[in-house]
Design an enzyme around this catalytic site. Structure first.
Site, PDB file in Angstrom:
ATOM      1  N   PRO A 234      34.473  35.462  78.722  1.00 13.45           N
ATOM      2  CA  PRO A 234      34.170  36.274  77.539  1.00 13.45           C
ATOM      3  C   PRO A 234      32.872  37.058  77.799  1.00 13.45           C
ATOM      4  CG  PRO A 234      34.115  33.894  77.045  1.00 13.45           C
ATOM      5  CD  PRO A 234      34.221  34.032  78.523  1.00 13.45           C
ATOM      6  N   ASP A 410      28.067  36.000  80.553  1.00 17.54           N
ATOM      7  CA  ASP A 410      29.172  35.119  80.178  1.00 17.54           C
ATOM      8  C   ASP A 410      28.774  34.367  78.910  1.00 17.54           C
ATOM      9  OD1 ASP A 410      31.012  33.045  79.949  1.00 17.54           O
ATOM     10  OD2 ASP A 410      31.127  32.692  82.120  1.00 17.54           O
ATOM     11  N   HIS A 411      29.430  34.715  77.819  1.00 16.68           N
ATOM     12  CA  HIS A 411      29.017  34.165  76.530  1.00 16.68           C
ATOM     13  C   HIS A 411      29.310  32.670  76.417  1.00 16.68           C
ATOM     14  CE1 HIS A 411      27.601  34.078  72.546  1.00 16.68           C
ATOM     15  NE2 HIS A 411      28.148  35.189  72.071  1.00 16.68           N
ATOM     16  N   ARG A 412      30.124  32.135  77.340  1.00 18.06           N
ATOM     17  CA  ARG A 412      30.351  30.690  77.316  1.00 18.06           C
ATOM     18  C   ARG A 412      29.045  29.941  77.585  1.00 18.06           C
ATOM     19  NH1 ARG A 412      34.883  29.761  81.687  1.00 18.06           N
ATOM     20  NH2 ARG A 412      33.382  31.051  82.793  1.00 18.06           N
ATOM     21  N   LEU A 413      28.201  30.585  78.400  1.00 20.31           N
ATOM     22  CA  LEU A 413      26.964  29.912  78.806  1.00 20.31           C
ATOM     23  C   LEU A 413      25.734  30.546  78.167  1.00 20.31           C
ATOM     24  CD1 LEU A 413      25.552  27.840  80.585  1.00 20.31           C
ATOM     25  CD2 LEU A 413      25.638  29.465  82.468  1.00 20.31           C
TER      26      LEU A 413
END
Lengths: 440, 469
Positions: A234, A410-413
């Site tokens: 994402p 990376d919006h996950r992180l």
């Protein structure tokens, strides 16, 4: 005595290559380390050198062939100068495959990429010949897989009974095993991203003539890699401008230092130096995510990838330990790597191990863009074209040189505020170069 | 510390069709290998006193039979004259050529060959008593036991030159006028046919209700029909109660379905083989032996003693040379640290009688015993053009198929001349996971017996070109 020359291991996860040029012909005498073939992997064009001196007997591949690791490409008659070891030692460079995988690998099958099927690796110690818990077992009676397929699956640690066969009546091929292994590594991410089947293409010829051309290997791999990254990660991209008026003065003043050393002190080089320092301060930008084990992997090293456009396609050579190098050293290394990339001489070592990528479109045009993260990295910085602009400073309109920057992460992180802080730190360091020495 | 494969020292005990391939493969993988056997060259029972000499004699027997059958074709030949010394010498020449060749291959691989017998002194040490009487002590990183098997003797049989086992029968001392085969298994029937062809009147006695216990009854029927003509008598469900040597021969008392007494010039005891692990000093190791005398091994052929492996007849059924060879390769690879496993889906069994019987994979009887729903198709060789040109319409080809899984081939059986060669296709089909359609839609050469495989597969779909039910 005739010796077979097989395609050696070229690097992690490289199973097939394309022969771009055969450099020798039957009857040629070659010396050790003389290049025999030029091959193209998904990452680079490389030359494959001879192991020993000898005379080429036959050439079994030609330009354009796809060749797998271990496949015989040439045969040699060894010259008298070559060591005359026992024939078995010379004709069998085949390395022993991996030892039985450690149990931790079985418990967390997604935690690590599979080793290539025949990567050389020492046999288990004699003191521990028995590994009963992890030894492979015979496959059940009715698995429609040939002995070669069962053997291959065993070697790479895949249970052939859980592989879906793509052949008639569920027959399992070696490719099915490979696909299964790949999917196993990527499964958690695919679940996260979901997947939609690609619809068939329309008949473009309805609207006029078309030409179909085979993709070059690098193009195909870029396409696959970008789809993978886009599908899994994402992305968030944020934009800002850095005032480089003063830095540019410094750049011009010290440009000669770099030229003397054989480099070129560009704004991109200076940004790279700033980014390397920023990654030390913001370790989550220098990380990867393992969704399989739900772990974040923080890298204790800063290896900066620099995207280079070449005639053959996009390659990303890596400046290893960029945080420990000064601007002049970085400029020299970028110039050398870019030249190697354009000449097709780049080595795999030059392309591996990156932790963050910088991509620069500024030399062409453009302000902002949305760079795609070079998976499994978690962020990428795009540099646009510096332009003089009218800027309000202390209530006055001034002409300043502004550099557009685009940061995808990376919006996950990484959350938006983290991204903004990271980009903000980079801009501050560009505008106040002393900060690098104070904080970097 | 990890050890390089190339510095490993492997000792292989026994040079038969399990031991020598294990030694050769280990040497090819780069290990240092010592091969120990009490014969001058590798070969073991298979080459010296088993598969190879019996096949040489069966070749001669087949010619004698064909010479008598060719009269139906309008060709009359005089009764063959048999020079027993020359026949024996020819058989010995075959053995010498093949074992000598293995000796050469051993040298070329730089394998140390010790002619002698080895015993474990402890789990890491072997004492070798050499054939010249000297002894040697060896240590090893891994050892492979490949000591094979021995014929089972009848405890009550007299110790007499009139009582033969498979080894002495192959010596071909003379052609007895009458001979009793004790045991209707493949070894007895093959040798019985040799002697019958050479002129002996041969009688078979078997405890079980059929010859070749374990083989598919439909295949055995084809052989039994031929043997009924060739042999004097076949006594099933009958056992030998007593054997007594008399001046006329061996007096035999039968019990069971066929009662009574009869005297034979010679008797051949072929009641089976037992694993031969008794003389290697296993008591000085942690190797486990089961109640039948087989060494217990895991999927890599490793015994309970981590550095000791066992392969071939000594490591379990079936006692077949080609199964031992496969195990030998697996053990060598396991020692080299490779991820390897004993994983055959089908092991062909061949009885080299005339007609030959051959099968692999699951038999119909095994499938039924396991409560498995299978479809069996059969193609009689009477419908084969090639069989008719050979004057041999008595054969049959059978497939055991899984109707729930696209008619996947689970077993293949054949009876008829050349069945032993033809079965290789069946074994490959099973290993490759073939279905009946794969066999039916593979072009088989015409006119050959191999077409019977294709047509049996066509039958699975209900229509074979040359056979309708």
């Amino acid at each position: 005595m005739s010796t077979e020359f097989k395609l050696p291991e070229l690097g992690e996860n490289i199973e097939t290559i394309q022969v771009t040029r055969v450099l020798v012909s039957p009857g040629d005498s070659v010396v050790a380390d003389q290049p025999l073939l030029e091959v193209e992997t998904d990452k680079a064009t490389i030359e494959v050198p001879a192991d020993n001196a000898g005379t080429v007997d036959s050439v079994l591949v030609s330009d354009g062939d796809e060749v797998s690791v271990g496949q015989v490409m040439l045969t040699f008659t060894d010259s008298a100068a070559a060591p005359t070891a026992a024939p078995t030692a010379e004709t069998e460079p085949e390395p022993a495959p991996d030892p039985v995988p450690p149990t931790s690998d079985i418990r967390h099958p997604t935690s690590s990429l599979l080793p290539p099927p025949s990567s050389p690796s020492p046999a288990p110690p004699t003191s521990d010949l028995r590994l009963p818990t992890s030894s492979p077992s015979p496959t059940p009676y009715n698995v429609p897989a040939a002995p070669s397929v069962r053997r291959f699956a065993r070697e790479i640690g895949i249970d052939v009974t859980v592989v879906t066969g793509s052949g008639p009546n569920g027959r399992i091929s070696i490719d099915d095993v490979k696909t299964h292994a790949k999917q196993r590594n990527e499964a958690p991410a695919l679940v996260a991203a979901g997947s939609i089947a690609t619809p068939p293409l329309p008949d473009f010829e309805k609207w006029g003539a078309v030409e179909r051309k085979k993709m070059a290997v690098i193009r195909r791999k870029t396409a696959e890699h970008m789809s993978l990254s886009w599908g899994q990660v994402p992305h968030v991209t944020i934009f800002d401008k850095a005032d480089i008026t003063e830095l540019d003065v410094l750049r011009k003043r010290y440009a000669d230092h770099a030229v003397e050393a054989g480099g070129k002190l560009t704004m991109a080089v200076m940004v790279c130096k700033v980014v390397a320092a920023a990654l030390k301060r913001f370790p989550q930008f220098n990380a990867s995510i393992d969704m399989g084990t739900r772990e974040i992997i923080y890298k204790q090293y800063v290896n900066l990838g620099v995207a280079v456009s070449t005639e053959r396609g996009l390659v990303v050579p890596v400046i290893h330990n960029a945080d420990q190098k000064n601007m002049v050293a970085i400029s020299v290394e970028i110039s050398a790597l870019a030249q190697k990339a354009r000449d097709g001489k780049i080595q795999l070592d030059d392309l591996e191990g990156g932790t963050f990528t910088v991509t620069n479109l500024g030399r062409i045009c453009g302000t902002y863009f949305t760079p795609i993260i070079n998976y499994p990295e978690v962020a990428i910085l795009g540099i646009g074209r510096a332009q003089p602009e009218a800027i309000v400073r202390d209530g006055q309109i001034e002409m300043r040189t502004m550099l557009p920057l685009s940061l995808s992460f990376d919006h996950r992180l990484i959350d938006g505020s983290d991204g903004a802080r990271f980009l903000g730190w980079i801009i501050d360091a560009i505008q106040e170069p002393l900060l690098l020495s104070l904080q970097g | 510390m990890e050890t390089d494969v190339n510095s490993k020292h492997i000792v292989v005990i026994g040079g038969g069709p399990g031991g020598y391939p294990a030694a050769f493969h280990a040497a090819d993988l780069g290990m240092q290998v010592t091969l120990i056997d009490d014969a001058p060259n590798p070969g073991g029972v298979c080459l010296y006193r088993g598969c190879i000499p019996s096949k040489a004699l069966l070749h001669a027997a087949a010619f004698i039979n064909e010479a008598s059958e060719i009269a139906e074709w309008g060709i009359t030949v005089s009764k063959p004259q048999i020079d027993l010394d020359k026949l024996r010498a020819r058989k010995e020449a075959v053995i010498a050529k093949l074992t000598g060749g293995l000796g050469q291959l051993t040298k070329q691989r730089k394998i140390t060959y010790l002619q002698g017998r080895a015993r474990f002194a402890d789990p890491k040490t072997l004492t070798v008593t050499m054939s010249d009487g000297t002894t040697q002590t060896l240590t090893f990183d891994a050892a492979i036991i490949a000591t094979g098997s021995q014929p089972i003797h009848l405890p009550f049989a007299p110790d007499s030159p009139r009582v033969l086992d498979s080894t002495t029968a192959l010596d071909l001392a003379d052609i007895p006028a009458s001979m009793l085969l004790v045991g209707g298994g493949y070894i007895g029937l093959e040798l019985g046919q040799v002697y019958a062809s050479l002129g002996s009147r041969v009688t078979v006695v078997e405890m079980m209700p059929a010859l070749l216990p374990g083989a598919d009854a439909a295949l055995v029927r084809v052989l039994a029909a031929k043997l009924k003509k060739q042999f004097e008598a076949i006594h099933l469900k009958t056992r030998v109660a007593a054997l007594d040597e008399t001046p006329e021969g061996i007096a035999v008392r039968f019990e069971g379905k066929h009662e009574g007494s009869e005297t034979f010039d010679k008797i051949l005891v072929a009641v089976g083989r037992r694993p031969d692990a008794g003389n290697v000093g296993l008591e000085n190791t942690g190797v486990v032996v089961d109640e039948k005398g087989f060494i217990t091994v895991d999927a890599q052929r490793r015994t309970a003693e981590p550095a000791i492996y066992a392969i071939g007849d000594v490591a379990g059924q079936p006692m077949l040379a080609h199964k031992a060879t496969y195990e030998g390769k697996v053990a060598a690879e396991a020692i080299a640290g490779m991820k390897t496993v004993y994983d055959p889906k089908a092991i062909p069994g061949v009885v080299f009688t005339d007609p030959e019987i051959a099968w692999c994979g699951l038999t119909e009887a095994e499938a039924k015993a396991a409560g498995r729903d299978v479809k069996v198709t059969s193609f009689p060789w009477a419908a084969s053009g090639r069989a008719t040109t050979l004057g041999r319409s008595d054969g049959v080809t059978r497939l055991v198929l899984d109707p729930t899984d696209n008619h996947r081939v689970l077993g293949v059986g054949m009876a008829g001349p050349g069945a032993g060669e033809l079965i290789a296709e069946g074994t490959l089909a099973i290993e490759m996971g073939a279905v009946a359609d794969d066999l039916a839609w593979t072009i088989h050469p015409h006119p050959t017996l191999s077409e019977t495989v294709m047509e049996a597969a066509e039958s699975a779909m209900g229509h074979s070109i040359h056979y309708t039910r």
